[in-house]
Write an enzyme that holds these catalytic residues in place. Structure first.
Site, PDB file in Angstrom:
ATOM      1  N   ARG A   1       0.836  -1.196   0.000  1.00  0.00           N
ATOM      2  CA  ARG A   1       0.000   0.000   0.000  1.00  0.00           C
ATOM      3  C   ARG A   1       0.878   1.256   0.000  1.00  0.00           C
ATOM      4  O   ARG A   1       2.076   1.192   0.261  1.00  0.00           O
ATOM      5  CB  ARG A   1      -0.915   0.005   1.230  1.00  0.00           C
ATOM      6  CG  ARG A   1      -2.010  -1.045   1.194  1.00  0.00           C
ATOM      7  CD  ARG A   1      -2.785  -1.115   2.492  1.00  0.00           C
ATOM      8  NE  ARG A   1      -1.996  -1.717   3.562  1.00  0.00           N
ATOM      9  CZ  ARG A   1      -2.421  -1.894   4.812  1.00  0.00           C
ATOM     10  NH1 ARG A   1      -3.636  -1.482   5.146  1.00  0.00           N
ATOM     11  NH2 ARG A   1      -1.650  -2.461   5.710  1.00  0.00           N
TER      12      ARG A   1
ATOM     13  N   LYS B   1       1.524   2.056   7.261  1.00  0.00           N
ATOM     14  CA  LYS B   1       1.852   1.274   8.445  1.00  0.00           C
ATOM     15  C   LYS B   1       2.714   2.070   9.416  1.00  0.00           C
ATOM     16  O   LYS B   1       3.317   3.081   9.074  1.00  0.00           O
ATOM     17  CB  LYS B   1       2.574  -0.013   8.039  1.00  0.00           C
ATOM     18  CG  LYS B   1       1.671  -1.022   7.348  1.00  0.00           C
ATOM     19  CD  LYS B   1       0.477  -1.409   8.189  1.00  0.00           C
ATOM     20  CE  LYS B   1       0.841  -2.193   9.423  1.00  0.00           C
ATOM     21  NZ  LYS B   1      -0.332  -2.505  10.272  1.00  0.00           N
TER      22      LYS B   1
ATOM     23  N   HIS C   1      -1.015   1.845  16.118  1.00  0.00           N
ATOM     24  CA  HIS C   1      -1.248   0.637  16.918  1.00  0.00           C
ATOM     25  C   HIS C   1      -0.212   0.524  18.032  1.00  0.00           C
ATOM     26  O   HIS C   1       0.516  -0.465  18.156  1.00  0.00           O
ATOM     27  CB  HIS C   1      -1.216  -0.610  16.032  1.00  0.00           C
ATOM     28  CG  HIS C   1      -2.264  -0.626  14.960  1.00  0.00           C
ATOM     29  ND1 HIS C   1      -3.602  -0.743  15.237  1.00  0.00           N
ATOM     30  CD2 HIS C   1      -2.164  -0.522  13.605  1.00  0.00           C
ATOM     31  CE1 HIS C   1      -4.293  -0.732  14.105  1.00  0.00           C
ATOM     32  NE2 HIS C   1      -3.438  -0.589  13.105  1.00  0.00           N
TER      33      HIS C   1
ATOM     34  N   GLU D   1      -6.089   4.942  13.508  1.00  0.00           N
ATOM     35  CA  GLU D   1      -7.022   4.016  14.155  1.00  0.00           C
ATOM     36  C   GLU D   1      -7.748   4.595  15.346  1.00  0.00           C
ATOM     37  O   GLU D   1      -8.687   3.964  15.858  1.00  0.00           O
ATOM     38  CB  GLU D   1      -6.307   2.717  14.559  1.00  0.00           C
ATOM     39  CG  GLU D   1      -5.378   2.823  15.752  1.00  0.00           C
ATOM     40  CD  GLU D   1      -3.978   3.267  15.386  1.00  0.00           C
ATOM     41  OE1 GLU D   1      -3.113   3.237  16.286  1.00  0.00           O
ATOM     42  OE2 GLU D   1      -3.735   3.628  14.213  1.00  0.00           O
TER      43      GLU D   1
ATOM     44  N   ASP E   1     -21.079 -11.633  19.978  1.00  0.00           N
ATOM     45  CA  ASP E   1     -20.795 -10.258  20.378  1.00  0.00           C
ATOM     46  C   ASP E   1     -21.405 -10.016  21.755  1.00  0.00           C
ATOM     47  O   ASP E   1     -22.371 -10.688  22.148  1.00  0.00           O
ATOM     48  CB  ASP E   1     -21.361  -9.259  19.367  1.00  0.00           C
ATOM     49  CG  ASP E   1     -20.704  -7.896  19.470  1.00  0.00           C
ATOM     50  OD1 ASP E   1     -19.723  -7.656  18.755  1.00  0.00           O
ATOM     51  OD2 ASP E   1     -21.171  -7.068  20.279  1.00  0.00           O
TER      52      ASP E   1
ATOM     53  N   VAL F   1      -7.479 -11.301  13.376  1.00  0.00           N
ATOM     54  CA  VAL F   1      -7.481  -9.999  12.711  1.00  0.00           C
ATOM     55  C   VAL F   1      -7.119  -8.887  13.697  1.00  0.00           C
ATOM     56  O   VAL F   1      -6.821  -7.768  13.290  1.00  0.00           O
ATOM     57  CB  VAL F   1      -8.839  -9.735  12.039  1.00  0.00           C
ATOM     58  CG1 VAL F   1      -8.787  -8.495  11.155  1.00  0.00           C
ATOM     59  CG2 VAL F   1      -9.267 -10.928  11.193  1.00  0.00           C
TER      60      VAL F   1
ATOM     61  N   VAL G   1      -1.229 -12.498  10.171  1.00  0.00           N
ATOM     62  CA  VAL G   1      -0.538 -11.476   9.389  1.00  0.00           C
ATOM     63  C   VAL G   1      -0.993 -10.092   9.848  1.00  0.00           C
ATOM     64  O   VAL G   1      -2.197  -9.800   9.899  1.00  0.00           O
ATOM     65  CB  VAL G   1      -0.795 -11.669   7.885  1.00  0.00           C
ATOM     66  CG1 VAL G   1      -0.217 -10.503   7.083  1.00  0.00           C
ATOM     67  CG2 VAL G   1      -0.190 -12.985   7.418  1.00  0.00           C
TER      68      VAL G   1
ATOM     69  N   ASN H   1      -0.572  -7.142   8.503  1.00  0.00           N
ATOM     70  CA  ASN H   1      -1.006  -6.165   7.505  1.00  0.00           C
ATOM     71  C   ASN H   1      -1.779  -6.881   6.401  1.00  0.00           C
ATOM     72  O   ASN H   1      -1.439  -6.820   5.221  1.00  0.00           O
ATOM     73  CB  ASN H   1       0.182  -5.380   6.934  1.00  0.00           C
ATOM     74  CG  ASN H   1       1.228  -6.258   6.269  1.00  0.00           C
ATOM     75  OD1 ASN H   1       1.439  -7.398   6.668  1.00  0.00           O
ATOM     76  ND2 ASN H   1       1.887  -5.730   5.240  1.00  0.00           N
TER      77      ASN H   1
END
Length: 368
Positions: A15, A73, A94, A116, A196, A265, A296, A298
Site C-alpha cells: 500500500r 503502516k 497501533h 485508528e 458479540d 485480525v 498477518v 497487515n
C-alpha cells in the site's frame, strides 16, 4: 505545507499513503508533495502518475525532510530515527502492544496522529473502517486456504459438497471486521455464527442479514461451547487504541478440533488469542498444539490497490485539513481528528496506550 510520502518497508506491504488523486488535491491547494521513488508501484501507481498530479519524486531523505509524513503502516525502527521535533506523522500506529515504537515516537519530539483512533460523530472509527472491511473480507479467504490439509489444516472445504456438510466458522466480534467476515464466509457456503457482547448489535445483525448467519451472545460459556465445534475461528474484537483482550488461552487449544484454524485480525493490537504472534505475508501461518494460526499484521496489504484507494478516500479530508491548518488548528477545529493524537513532543496523549504500557498521559485537548 510540504508533505512527504515514503515507500512502505514492512514485509510485503504494497500500500501507499497517498494516491495521485490525493496529491492533486494537495498541490491544487498550494501544498508541495514529495513521493519516494517507486512508492506507489505495489498499488498500481507509477512515478509518472504522481508527477502528473503535481508531486516531486525523491529519495527517502527528501521525503523525511517534509513537514508532515503521510503513510500507511507504523514506522519501522529505521524510519522512526528520521523523525524530528516539529514534524507531524499521520499513519496507523497501533501503539498499545508496541512499547519500542511508543518510546521512539516520544523521544523523537514529533506530533503523531494515529488513523485508528480518529473518531466520527457516530462513535465510529472512519480511518480504521475501510481496512477493517478489507481484512474482514479477506479473513475467510485466508482461513479457507489455511484449512487445506497441505497447509496443516483440517482439510475441510468451506461450502462442503452434496452429502458433506460445510465448514463451521465462528466469528468473535460483530463489528466491522466480524460483519464482513461473516458475510463472506456465509457466501462461501460455510455455517457461520457471530458472537458479540452487545445485544443491540446482535439484533441489528439479525435484522440486517435475516438468518444468513447465526448470532450468539459472547459469554465465556458460549465461546467455550462454539469454538470446540469450529473448523475456523476469526478473532475480530476491538477496543479502540487498546490492547486486544485474550479470548482463548493456550490451554483452550486442546478443546479445539485438530487442524482448526485461528485467524487473528486483532493482531495489530496484540492479538486476541494467547498463542498469537505477528506473522508476515512471506510466512503467514504457524502451528501451536495442532492448531493453525494465521496472524498477518497487515492483511490488507495483500490487496494493495483496493486497500490504498479505500484508505485514501477516508483519509483525504483529514490530510487536507492538517495540511491547510497545521496539526494544532486542525485538531482544535475537529475533536474527532484530535482523538487521533497519540504523541506530541514527548508527551503521550492516548489513555488506552498509557494504560497498556503503564505510562503517564495527558488529554489531547489540554494541548490545543
Amino acid at each position: 505545507m510540504h508533505i512527504g510520502c515514503p515507500t512502505e518497508i514492512k514485509v510485503r506491504e504494497y500500500r501507499v499513503g497517498l494516491t495521485p488523486a490525493a496529491v492533486h488535491s494537495l498541490t491544487e491547494r498550494g501544498h508541495s508533495v514529495t513521493i519516494q521513488a517507486g512508492a506507489g508501484l505495489g498499488a498500481g501507481f507509477s512515478d509518472a502518475d504522481y508527477i502528473a498530479a503535481g508531486a516531486q519524486i525523491g529519495d527517502v531523505d527528501a521525503v523525511f525532510a517534509a513537514d508532515m509524513i503521510v503513510k500507511v503502516k507504523e514506522l519501522q525502527a529505521d524510519e522512526r530515527a528520521r523523525l524530528r521535533k516539529g514534524q507531524t506523522l499521520f499513519t496507523y500506529l497501533h501503539l498499545a502492544p508496541d512499547t519500542p515504537q511508543t518510546q521512539d515516537l516520544l523521544a523523537s519530539g514529533a506530533t503523531c496522529i494515529a488513523y485508528e483512533t480518529v473518531t466520527d460523530r457516530n462513535g465510529g472509527l472512519p480511518l480504521l473502517a475501510p481496512m477493517s472491511e478489507v481484512a474482514g473480507r479477506l479473513a475467510p479467504q485466508v482461513g479457507a486456504w489455511s484449512l487445506q490439509k497441505a497447509n496443516g489444516g483440517r482439510g475441510v472445504l468451506m461450502g462442503g459438497v452434496p452429502g458433506v456438510g460445510p465448514a463451521d466458522v465462528v466469528v468473535i466480534g460483530g463489528g466491522v471486521v466480524g460483519t464482513h467476515a461473516a458475510r463472506i464466509a456465509a457466501g462461501m457456503g460455510a455455517r457461520v455464527t457471530v458472537l458479540d457482547l452487545s445485544l443491540p448489535r446482535l439484533r441489528q445483525l439479525d435484522d440486517q442479514f435475516g438468518g444468513v448467519f447465526g448470532t450468539r451472545y459472547a459469554s465465556p460459556a458460549n465461546i467455550a461451547e462454539l469454538v470446540t465445534q469450529a473448523d475456523m475461528i476469526v478473532g475480530a474484537v476491538l477496543i479502540p487504541g487498546a490492547a486486544a483482550p485474550k479470548l482463548l488461552t493456550r490451554a483452550d487449544l486442546s478443546t479445539l478440533k485438530p487442524g482448526a484454524v485461528l485467524v487473528d485480525v486483532a493482531i495489530d493490537q496484540g492479538g486476541c488469542f494467547e498463542t498469537s504472534k505477528a506473522t508476515t505475508h512471506d510466512d503467514p501461518i504457524y502451528e501451536v498444539d495442532g492448531i493453525v494460526h494465521y496472524c498477518v499484521a497487515n492483511m490488507p496489504g495483500a490487496v494493495a490497490r483496493t486497500s490504498t484507494i479505500a484508505l485514501g478516500n477516508a483519509t483525504m479530508p483529514f490530510v487536507l485539513a492538517l495540511a491547510d491548518k497545521g496539526w494544532k488548528a486542525a485538531c482544535a477545529a475537529d475533536p474527532h481528528l484530535a482523538a487521533g493524537l497519540n504523541v506530541h513532543e514527548g508527551t503521550l496523549t492516548n489513555e488506552a496506550v498509557a494504560t497498556a504500557q503503564n505510562l503517564d498521559w495527558v488529554a489531547p485537548e489540554t494541548l490545543l
